[in-house]
Design a protein around this motif. Structure first.
Motif, PDB file in Angstrom:
ATOM      1  N   TYR A 159       0.820  -1.208   0.000  1.00 35.64           N
ATOM      2  CA  TYR A 159       0.000   0.000   0.000  1.00 35.64           C
ATOM      3  C   TYR A 159       0.857   1.262   0.000  1.00 35.64           C
ATOM      4  N   PHE A 160       1.754   1.352   0.973  1.00 34.55           N
ATOM      5  CA  PHE A 160       2.673   2.488   0.986  1.00 34.55           C
ATOM      6  C   PHE A 160       3.819   2.143   0.042  1.00 34.55           C
ATOM      7  N   LYS A 161       4.208   3.065  -0.784  1.00 38.70           N
ATOM      8  CA  LYS A 161       5.278   2.802  -1.763  1.00 38.70           C
ATOM      9  C   LYS A 161       6.546   2.331  -1.047  1.00 38.70           C
ATOM     10  N   GLY A 162       7.167   1.297  -1.618  1.00 42.97           N
ATOM     11  CA  GLY A 162       8.470   0.889  -1.089  1.00 42.97           C
ATOM     12  C   GLY A 162       8.440  -0.280  -0.124  1.00 42.97           C
ATOM     13  N   GLY A 163       7.267  -0.883   0.116  1.00 46.55           N
ATOM     14  CA  GLY A 163       7.195  -2.085   0.953  1.00 46.55           C
ATOM     15  C   GLY A 163       7.745  -1.856   2.343  1.00 46.55           C
ATOM     16  N   LEU A 164       8.782  -2.601   2.721  1.00 50.86           N
ATOM     17  CA  LEU A 164       9.301  -2.489   4.085  1.00 50.86           C
ATOM     18  C   LEU A 164      10.241  -1.300   4.281  1.00 50.86           C
ATOM     19  N   ALA A 165      10.335  -0.434   3.276  1.00 51.85           N
ATOM     20  CA  ALA A 165      11.125   0.784   3.437  1.00 51.85           C
ATOM     21  C   ALA A 165      10.347   1.740   4.344  1.00 51.85           C
ATOM     22  N   PRO A 166      11.040   2.424   5.269  1.00 56.08           N
ATOM     23  CA  PRO A 166      10.338   3.326   6.189  1.00 56.08           C
ATOM     24  C   PRO A 166       9.674   4.501   5.468  1.00 56.08           C
ATOM     25  N   SER A 167       8.566   4.968   6.047  1.00 60.18           N
ATOM     26  CA  SER A 167       7.877   6.155   5.560  1.00 60.18           C
ATOM     27  C   SER A 167       7.827   7.195   6.674  1.00 60.18           C
ATOM     28  N   ASN A 168       7.724   8.467   6.278  1.00 61.10           N
ATOM     29  CA  ASN A 168       7.593   9.547   7.253  1.00 61.10           C
ATOM     30  C   ASN A 168       6.144  10.013   7.332  1.00 61.10           C
ATOM     31  N   PHE A 169       5.743  10.436   8.517  1.00 63.66           N
ATOM     32  CA  PHE A 169       4.352  10.845   8.743  1.00 63.66           C
ATOM     33  C   PHE A 169       4.295  12.216   9.398  1.00 63.66           C
ATOM     34  N   LEU A 170       3.173  12.910   9.135  1.00 65.76           N
ATOM     35  CA  LEU A 170       2.966  14.263   9.654  1.00 65.76           C
ATOM     36  C   LEU A 170       1.817  14.255  10.669  1.00 65.76           C
ATOM     37  N   VAL A 171       2.068  14.794  11.861  1.00 65.42           N
ATOM     38  CA  VAL A 171       0.984  14.888  12.843  1.00 65.42           C
ATOM     39  C   VAL A 171       0.009  15.969  12.389  1.00 65.42           C
ATOM     40  N   SER A 172      -1.256  15.587  12.213  1.00 65.62           N
ATOM     41  CA  SER A 172      -2.254  16.497  11.673  1.00 65.62           C
ATOM     42  C   SER A 172      -2.851  17.388  12.756  1.00 65.62           C
ATOM     43  N   GLU A 173      -3.256  18.588  12.341  1.00 68.99           N
ATOM     44  CA  GLU A 173      -3.981  19.466  13.265  1.00 68.99           C
ATOM     45  C   GLU A 173      -5.474  19.143  13.257  1.00 68.99           C
ATOM     46  N   TYR A 174      -5.870  18.290  12.316  1.00 65.18           N
ATOM     47  CA  TYR A 174      -7.281  17.904  12.197  1.00 65.18           C
ATOM     48  C   TYR A 174      -7.540  16.597  12.946  1.00 65.18           C
ATOM     49  N   ASP A 175      -8.825  16.323  13.206  1.00 63.15           N
ATOM     50  CA  ASP A 175      -9.224  15.054  13.807  1.00 63.15           C
ATOM     51  C   ASP A 175      -9.908  14.195  12.756  1.00 63.15           C
ATOM     52  N   ARG A 176      -9.728  12.880  12.847  1.00 67.58           N
ATOM     53  CA  ARG A 176     -10.438  11.987  11.921  1.00 67.58           C
ATOM     54  C   ARG A 176     -11.785  11.567  12.483  1.00 67.58           C
ATOM     55  N   ALA A 177     -11.932  11.639  13.799  1.00 66.10           N
ATOM     56  CA  ALA A 177     -13.175  11.207  14.433  1.00 66.10           C
ATOM     57  C   ALA A 177     -13.369  11.979  15.722  1.00 66.10           C
ATOM     58  N   VAL A 215      13.126  11.186  14.472  1.00 69.00           N
ATOM     59  CA  VAL A 215      13.477   9.954  13.759  1.00 69.00           C
ATOM     60  C   VAL A 215      13.527   8.801  14.759  1.00 69.00           C
ATOM     61  N   PHE A 216      12.926   7.668  14.373  1.00 71.22           N
ATOM     62  CA  PHE A 216      12.969   6.491  15.256  1.00 71.22           C
ATOM     63  C   PHE A 216      14.228   5.681  14.970  1.00 71.22           C
ATOM     64  N   TYR A 217      14.091   4.535  14.287  1.00 69.43           N
ATOM     65  CA  TYR A 217      15.261   3.690  14.045  1.00 69.43           C
ATOM     66  C   TYR A 217      16.144   4.290  12.949  1.00 69.43           C
ATOM     67  N   SER A 218      15.513   4.546  11.805  1.00 72.02           N
ATOM     68  CA  SER A 218      16.257   5.057  10.649  1.00 72.02           C
ATOM     69  C   SER A 218      15.244   5.481   9.604  1.00 72.02           C
ATOM     70  N   GLU A 219      15.618   6.450   8.775  1.00 72.66           N
ATOM     71  CA  GLU A 219      14.713   6.869   7.702  1.00 72.66           C
ATOM     72  C   GLU A 219      14.823   5.975   6.478  1.00 72.66           C
ATOM     73  N   THR A 220      15.824   5.091   6.479  1.00 72.55           N
ATOM     74  CA  THR A 220      16.034   4.261   5.288  1.00 72.55           C
ATOM     75  C   THR A 220      15.970   2.768   5.552  1.00 72.55           C
ATOM     76  N   GLU A 221      16.128   2.363   6.817  1.00 66.80           N
ATOM     77  CA  GLU A 221      16.162   0.920   7.092  1.00 66.80           C
ATOM     78  C   GLU A 221      15.123   0.515   8.126  1.00 66.80           C
ATOM     79  N   VAL A 222      14.628  -0.713   7.974  1.00 70.93           N
ATOM     80  CA  VAL A 222      13.676  -1.239   8.951  1.00 70.93           C
ATOM     81  C   VAL A 222      14.439  -1.728  10.186  1.00 70.93           C
ATOM     82  N   GLY A 223      13.869  -1.475  11.370  1.00 68.81           N
ATOM     83  CA  GLY A 223      14.499  -1.929  12.616  1.00 68.81           C
ATOM     84  C   GLY A 223      14.345  -3.428  12.810  1.00 68.81           C
ATOM     85  N   PRO A 224      15.203  -4.040  13.644  1.00 68.62           N
ATOM     86  CA  PRO A 224      15.224  -5.503  13.793  1.00 68.62           C
ATOM     87  C   PRO A 224      13.935  -6.092  14.385  1.00 68.62           C
ATOM     88  N   VAL A 225      13.331  -5.427  15.346  1.00 63.75           N
ATOM     89  CA  VAL A 225      12.124  -5.990  15.967  1.00 63.75           C
ATOM     90  C   VAL A 225      10.940  -5.887  14.998  1.00 63.75           C
TER      91      VAL A 225
END
Ligand SMILES: *Cc1c(COP(=O)(O)O)cnc(C)c1O
Length: 339
Positions: free
Chosen positions: A156-174, A302-312
């Motif tokens: 669904y997200f481009k790149g499979g197990l490659a990490p993606s970045n997310f933006l905290v929204s000022e809006y609510d979904r519910a 940034v959590f583990y890495s912007e380019t690599e998936v973490g081991p857990v």
């Protein structure tokens, strides 16, 4: 014979497959339903689904195993969740065995659209219920349609197990006591604009905070959030306005029983992201998408890495996907064979 499709490069896009299941509810009962090749619906202009958002949906996948058999992953849980969505929106429930039979019929009728084992691609099923029939007032519809179609999908997200970045929204979904826990289109209509803002700034999607206090992570657009701490805790938010992800509950179980982590549903404060060494988004469509970083105001964490998936995260992914494709032993009742 599987279709001649470039399975490795499939994204998440509508494709007209051969058959879909359709059943109708009228005078208090569902008919038996049938398969049809027609991918259009002809409904009354006053249908509640069109005016008042009286509709709900589900998402689940069929997986081709090494031995050629076909797995559904926890379809009974999708059936139960859809029943809850129906209760919330005053729609008639589809019984669990009816739901699972319809899923199996759709997969069997479209078997050529299911990727061969080893490609990573799957067949995504989209069940939905809509209120239809002659109406204009704000009340539950006189008739309903339950349908399931399917499409072949990659990740669904481009790149499979490659990490993606997310933006905290000022809006609510519910809203705090709204329909966040029901899988209904209205939540998504409300998320289109914030989602577009995030994507136009090169984020994969938004992260929503709890609508009451805006201090805690709620979820990630169309997937739930989880974080891994340095002291081996798997933590995922608990909130009545989160959509209860079946993938999330599966990971809570696997984190504890197979990886030996402490699995916790609890508060995840947006100003305490430092406790996590890894983070991810999980859902049927997203599977597990590692979260590279989160933008919150002027802060980019940034959590583990912007380019690599973490081991857990990688171990959780392998365990989950291994079970879904039948390579690893599934907990009791998680796999339903399409036979
Ligand atoms: C469907 C959905 C999810 C993921 O649920 P799964 O059962 O894991 O597929 C997460 N969040 C939202 C808002 C959803 O609609």
């Amino acid at each position: 014979m599987a279709k001649d499709i470039d399975w490795q490069n499939l994204g998440f896009a509508y494709v007209k497959t051969d058959y879909r299941f359709i059943a109708r509810w009228k005078d208090g009962a569902w008919d038996n339903g049938e398969l049809t090749t027609d991918n259009t619906l002809h409904i009354n202009e006053g249908s509640t689904a069109l005016h008042y958002g009286q509709q709900c949906f589900e998402g689940l996948k069929a997986y081709r195993c090494k031995d050629g058999s076909i797995n559904l992953f926890r379809p009974d849980e999708n059936a139960k969740r859809m029943q809850k969505s129906c209760d919330r929106l005053l729609m008639p429930q589809v019984p669990t065995d009816f739901f699972i039979r319809a899923c199996k019929e759709v997969v069997k009728a479209n078997e050529e659209w299911l990727a061969p084992y080893g490609t990573g691609a799957t067949l995504y099923l989209r069940p939905f219920i809509i209120g239809v029939g002659e109406n204009i007032g704000i009340k539950t519809a006189p008739e309903f349609i339950f349908s399931i179609f399917c499409i072949p999908v990659g990740s669904y997200f481009k790149g499979g197990l490659a990490p993606s970045n997310f933006l905290v929204s000022e809006y609510d979904r519910a809203a705090p006591a709204g329909t966040g826990a029901a899988k209904v289109g209205g939540n998504y209509a409300a998320s289109l604009y914030p989602g577009k803002l995030a994507k136009s700034n090169n984020f994969a999607d938004c992260i929503y905070l709890d609508p009451k206090t805006h201090t805690k992570i709620e979820e990630v657009g169309s997937a739930n959030f989880f974080g891994i701490t340095a002291d081996n805790k798997f933590i995922t938010p608990y909130s009545p306005s989160i959509l209860p992800s079946i993938t999330k509950y599966s990971l809570l179980y696997l984190a504890k029983e197979r990886l030996g982590l402490e699995a916790i549903e609890g508060d995840v404060y947006i100003d305490k992201l430092d406790q996590f060494t890894e983070a991810g988004a999980c859902g049927t469509a997203a599977v597990i998408t590692p979260i590279g970083g989160i933008q919150y105001g002027d802060d980019f964490h940034v959590f583990y890495s912007e380019t690599e998936v973490g081991p857990v995260t990688k171990r959780l992914y392998d365990e989950l996907v291994g079970i879904q494709f039948g390579d690893l032993e599934a907990p009791e009742g998680w796999i339903v064979k399409v036979d």
